[in-house]
Design a protein around this motif. Structure first.
Motif, PDB file in Angstrom:
ATOM      1  N   SER A 150     -49.630  51.286 -14.221  1.00 12.94           N
ATOM      2  CA  SER A 150     -49.446  51.653 -16.131  1.00 12.94           C
ATOM      3  C   SER A 150     -48.594  52.642 -16.807  1.00 12.94           C
ATOM      4  CB  SER A 150     -50.867  52.219 -17.210  1.00 12.94           C
ATOM      5  OG  SER A 150     -51.864  51.120 -17.056  1.00 12.94           O
ATOM      6  N   TYR A 151     -47.320  52.661 -17.394  1.00 14.22           N
ATOM      7  CA  TYR A 151     -46.732  52.863 -17.798  1.00 14.22           C
ATOM      8  C   TYR A 151     -45.210  53.136 -16.765  1.00 14.22           C
ATOM      9  CZ  TYR A 151     -49.917  53.705 -21.554  1.00 14.22           C
ATOM     10  OH  TYR A 151     -50.502  53.103 -22.400  1.00 14.22           O
ATOM     11  N   ARG A 152     -45.174  52.296 -15.668  1.00 17.01           N
ATOM     12  CA  ARG A 152     -44.364  52.309 -14.900  1.00 17.01           C
ATOM     13  C   ARG A 152     -43.406  51.327 -15.684  1.00 17.01           C
ATOM     14  NH1 ARG A 152     -44.742  57.092 -12.481  1.00 17.01           N
ATOM     15  NH2 ARG A 152     -46.804  57.763 -11.417  1.00 17.01           N
ATOM     16  N   SER A 153     -43.629  50.474 -16.108  1.00 11.06           N
ATOM     17  CA  SER A 153     -42.739  49.219 -16.590  1.00 11.06           C
ATOM     18  C   SER A 153     -41.817  49.569 -18.097  1.00 11.06           C
ATOM     19  CB  SER A 153     -42.994  47.836 -16.326  1.00 11.06           C
ATOM     20  OG  SER A 153     -44.634  47.998 -17.473  1.00 11.06           O
ATOM     21  N   TYR A 154     -41.200  48.672 -19.006  1.00  4.87           N
ATOM     22  CA  TYR A 154     -40.702  48.742 -20.175  1.00  4.87           C
ATOM     23  C   TYR A 154     -40.482  48.070 -20.752  1.00  4.87           C
ATOM     24  CZ  TYR A 154     -37.701  50.273 -23.845  1.00  4.87           C
ATOM     25  OH  TYR A 154     -36.957  50.280 -24.687  1.00  4.87           O
ATOM     26  N   ALA A 155     -41.086  47.776 -22.191  1.00  2.00           N
ATOM     27  CA  ALA A 155     -40.622  46.629 -21.916  1.00  2.00           C
ATOM     28  C   ALA A 155     -40.409  46.876 -24.269  1.00  2.00           C
ATOM     29  CB  ALA A 155     -42.458  46.160 -22.540  1.00  2.00           C
ATOM     30  N   ASP A 156     -39.347  46.286 -24.601  1.00  3.14           N
ATOM     31  CA  ASP A 156     -38.490  46.545 -25.985  1.00  3.14           C
ATOM     32  C   ASP A 156     -38.967  45.445 -26.677  1.00  3.14           C
ATOM     33  OD1 ASP A 156     -37.340  46.477 -28.223  1.00  3.14           O
ATOM     34  OD2 ASP A 156     -35.202  46.932 -27.361  1.00  3.14           O
ATOM     35  N   LEU A 157     -39.141  45.672 -27.389  1.00  3.74           N
ATOM     36  CA  LEU A 157     -40.078  44.634 -28.542  1.00  3.74           C
ATOM     37  C   LEU A 157     -39.150  44.282 -29.716  1.00  3.74           C
ATOM     38  CD1 LEU A 157     -44.129  45.707 -28.417  1.00  3.74           C
ATOM     39  CD2 LEU A 157     -42.776  44.293 -26.870  1.00  3.74           C
ATOM     40  N   GLU A 158     -38.189  44.484 -29.952  1.00  6.89           N
ATOM     41  CA  GLU A 158     -37.557  44.264 -31.140  1.00  6.89           C
ATOM     42  C   GLU A 158     -37.902  44.282 -32.187  1.00  6.89           C
ATOM     43  OE1 GLU A 158     -35.451  40.905 -29.921  1.00  6.89           O
ATOM     44  OE2 GLU A 158     -34.459  42.155 -28.297  1.00  6.89           O
ATOM     45  N   ARG A 159     -39.682  46.034 -32.132  1.00  4.59           N
ATOM     46  CA  ARG A 159     -39.963  45.950 -33.156  1.00  4.59           C
ATOM     47  C   ARG A 159     -40.160  47.189 -34.027  1.00  4.59           C
ATOM     48  NH1 ARG A 159     -44.325  42.615 -31.049  1.00  4.59           N
ATOM     49  NH2 ARG A 159     -46.123  43.503 -30.587  1.00  4.59           N
ATOM     50  N   PRO A 160     -40.882  47.853 -34.692  1.00  2.00           N
ATOM     51  CA  PRO A 160     -41.129  49.730 -35.043  1.00  2.00           C
ATOM     52  C   PRO A 160     -42.166  49.500 -34.535  1.00  2.00           C
ATOM     53  CG  PRO A 160     -41.560  48.156 -36.853  1.00  2.00           C
ATOM     54  CD  PRO A 160     -40.587  47.128 -36.228  1.00  2.00           C
ATOM     55  N   TYR A 161     -43.261  49.130 -34.311  1.00  2.00           N
ATOM     56  CA  TYR A 161     -44.646  48.934 -34.132  1.00  2.00           C
ATOM     57  C   TYR A 161     -45.331  47.886 -32.997  1.00  2.00           C
ATOM     58  CZ  TYR A 161     -45.114  52.001 -37.592  1.00  2.00           C
ATOM     59  OH  TYR A 161     -44.557  52.961 -38.503  1.00  2.00           O
ATOM     60  N   ALA A 162     -46.480  48.316 -32.202  1.00  2.00           N
ATOM     61  CA  ALA A 162     -46.155  47.000 -30.613  1.00  2.00           C
ATOM     62  C   ALA A 162     -47.891  46.132 -31.545  1.00  2.00           C
ATOM     63  CB  ALA A 162     -47.461  48.363 -29.719  1.00  2.00           C
ATOM     64  N   VAL A 163     -48.658  46.861 -32.655  1.00  2.00           N
ATOM     65  CA  VAL A 163     -49.421  45.935 -33.658  1.00  2.00           C
ATOM     66  C   VAL A 163     -49.703  46.846 -35.122  1.00  2.00           C
ATOM     67  CG1 VAL A 163     -50.739  45.094 -31.723  1.00  2.00           C
ATOM     68  CG2 VAL A 163     -51.541  47.473 -32.509  1.00  2.00           C
ATOM     69  N   TRP A 164     -50.255  46.243 -35.971  1.00  2.00           N
ATOM     70  CA  TRP A 164     -50.706  46.542 -36.483  1.00  2.00           C
ATOM     71  C   TRP A 164     -52.246  46.847 -37.348  1.00  2.00           C
ATOM     72  CZ3 TRP A 164     -46.137  44.278 -36.254  1.00  2.00           C
ATOM     73  CH2 TRP A 164     -45.128  44.860 -37.162  1.00  2.00           C
ATOM     74  N   ASN A 165     -53.100  47.456 -37.475  1.00  2.00           N
ATOM     75  CA  ASN A 165     -53.980  47.647 -37.676  1.00  2.00           C
ATOM     76  C   ASN A 165     -54.752  47.773 -39.136  1.00  2.00           C
ATOM     77  OD1 ASN A 165     -54.767  48.130 -35.383  1.00  2.00           O
ATOM     78  ND2 ASN A 165     -55.364  49.500 -35.221  1.00  2.00           N
ATOM     79  N   ILE A 166     -56.241  47.490 -38.965  1.00  2.00           N
ATOM     80  CA  ILE A 166     -56.691  47.745 -40.225  1.00  2.00           C
ATOM     81  C   ILE A 166     -57.735  47.586 -40.219  1.00  2.00           C
ATOM     82  CG2 ILE A 166     -57.430  46.474 -42.090  1.00  2.00           C
ATOM     83  CD1 ILE A 166     -55.636  44.199 -41.335  1.00  2.00           C
TER      84      ILE A 166
END
Length: 364
Positions: A84-100
């Protein structure tokens, strides 16, 4: 609002299993599976990204810092050593998820959603803002108070190696450290169906970990800035706690719904006024302005309470452990193994030993 104060980084335990217990949940489960797999497909080893000639100097610097933080997490805080946290990903969006987060109009008890393996949680996450907004509107149509917010990261509870993301990789170093420590804490200890326990444990490890990181690597100026930040956070929490207790009293009162609705509106306006006074005492520091930009409602208070209620109790436990994190983890795990009712009684008893805890414990 300061980016790391309350959990804009609140974690969403991704449900990536196909054990479907309700036909009505099939579309949501499929959405979660697809969203998470798309995220995983974007991962690249940090070492590979660092060697990429197109990697910007700023990203390269942040990734190098992230790996020192990651080493510190396992070597100094005894958090899990894995990919974990040994790789990197660019999601091209401001958040990973949106919570409710949702709650009834006259209650601070959150709506719960239950999933295989993760258990019941007081938030529901989406990989699409459109889908999240659609579901939030549905809840509002049912008369519930709703809070929809972006989340920079989440933990898969060690089912997968969680990557660093563009959504938080440019954070200031203390914020980046806090996120990594927080999410790894969930891998270390997680109680199915007990969000308040899980989030407060992770928040406590996060806070202690950042203090230890700063003590070892920060300048005196950076330490002072962090201390002022913590003080503002505690001031803000006290402000929210005061209004929360007033709302609890209101909802328990023998009043008509219309009378409660009017008084609720007045209490929330009073909160805005009190915040203005608090902000002036900070020299007009604007870090929490964003928290007040959206409508204030019960769900906003629920989201804070979930992540902070038991923090004073865990901090007491850490002191009882003499600051020894291994002992602290062992004590926390022993409490985690109790039946939920006994576990919460134990945490409430710990709360009673602190001034902040007594204030929190007064409100159910």
């Amino acid at each position: 609002m300061e980016k790391r104060s309350f959990l804009i980084l609140f974690p969403f335990a991704a449900v990536i299993v196909m054990l479907l217990t309700s036909c009505t949940e099939i579309p949501y489960m499929v959405h979660c599976v697809k969203g998470h797999l798309q995220l995983l497909s974007k991962r690249q080893p940090v070492e590979k990204v660092l060697k990429d000639p197109d990697c910007s100097p700023q990203l390269k610097k942040q990734l190098e810092v992230s790996q020192r933080i990651r080493d510190f997490a396992s070597n100094e805080l005894f958090l899990p050593e894995n990919g974990s946290y040994r790789s990197y990903a660019d999601l091209e969006r401001p958040y990973a998820v949106w919570n409710i987060v949702a709650a009834p109009e006259f209650s601070l008890i959150p709506v719960q959603w239950c999933f295989p393996f993760a258990g019941c949680v007081s938030y529901r996450g989406y990989y699409s803002i459109e889908k999240a907004d659609h579901y939030a509107r549905k809840l509002k149509g049912q008369g519930k108070d709703v809070y929809l917010y972006g989340v920079a990261a989440y933990s898969t509870l060690n089912w997968f190696d969680d990557p660093l993301l563009n959504t938080f990789s440019n954070d200031p170093t203390p914020d980046l450290a806090a996120l990594i420590f927080h999410e790894l804490s969930h891998q270390l200890l997680y109680v199915k169906g007990d969000s308040a326990f899980n989030e407060a444990f992770a928040k406590t490890v996060e806070r202690e970990g950042v203090l230890r990181w700063l003590e070892k690597y920060a300048t005196e100026e950076e330490k002072t800035l962090h201390w002022h930040r913590l003080r503002r956070e505690e001031d803000f929490m006290a402000l929210i706690g005061q209004t929360r207790q007033e709302l609890v009293g209101l909802y328990a009162a023998d009043l008509s719904d219309e009378a409660k609705r009017q008084r609720k509106k007045e209490l929330l306006e009073t909160l805005r006024h009190r915040y203005g006074e608090l902000k002036r005492s900070w020299g007009d520091y604007p870090g929490y302005d964003r928290w007040f930009e959206k409508d204030l409602n019960n769900a906003r208070f629920v989201s804070i309470d979930t992540y902070r209620r038991y923090v004073p109790a865990f901090e007491t436990l850490l002191r009882q452990s003499g600051g020894d994190l291994r002992k602290f983890y062992a004590l926390s795990r022993s409490i985690a193994e109790l039946p939920q009712k006994d576990r919460h009684l134990h945490m409430e008893a710990l709360l009673e030993t602190t001034e902040e805890g007594r204030s929190l414990a007064a409100a159910p």
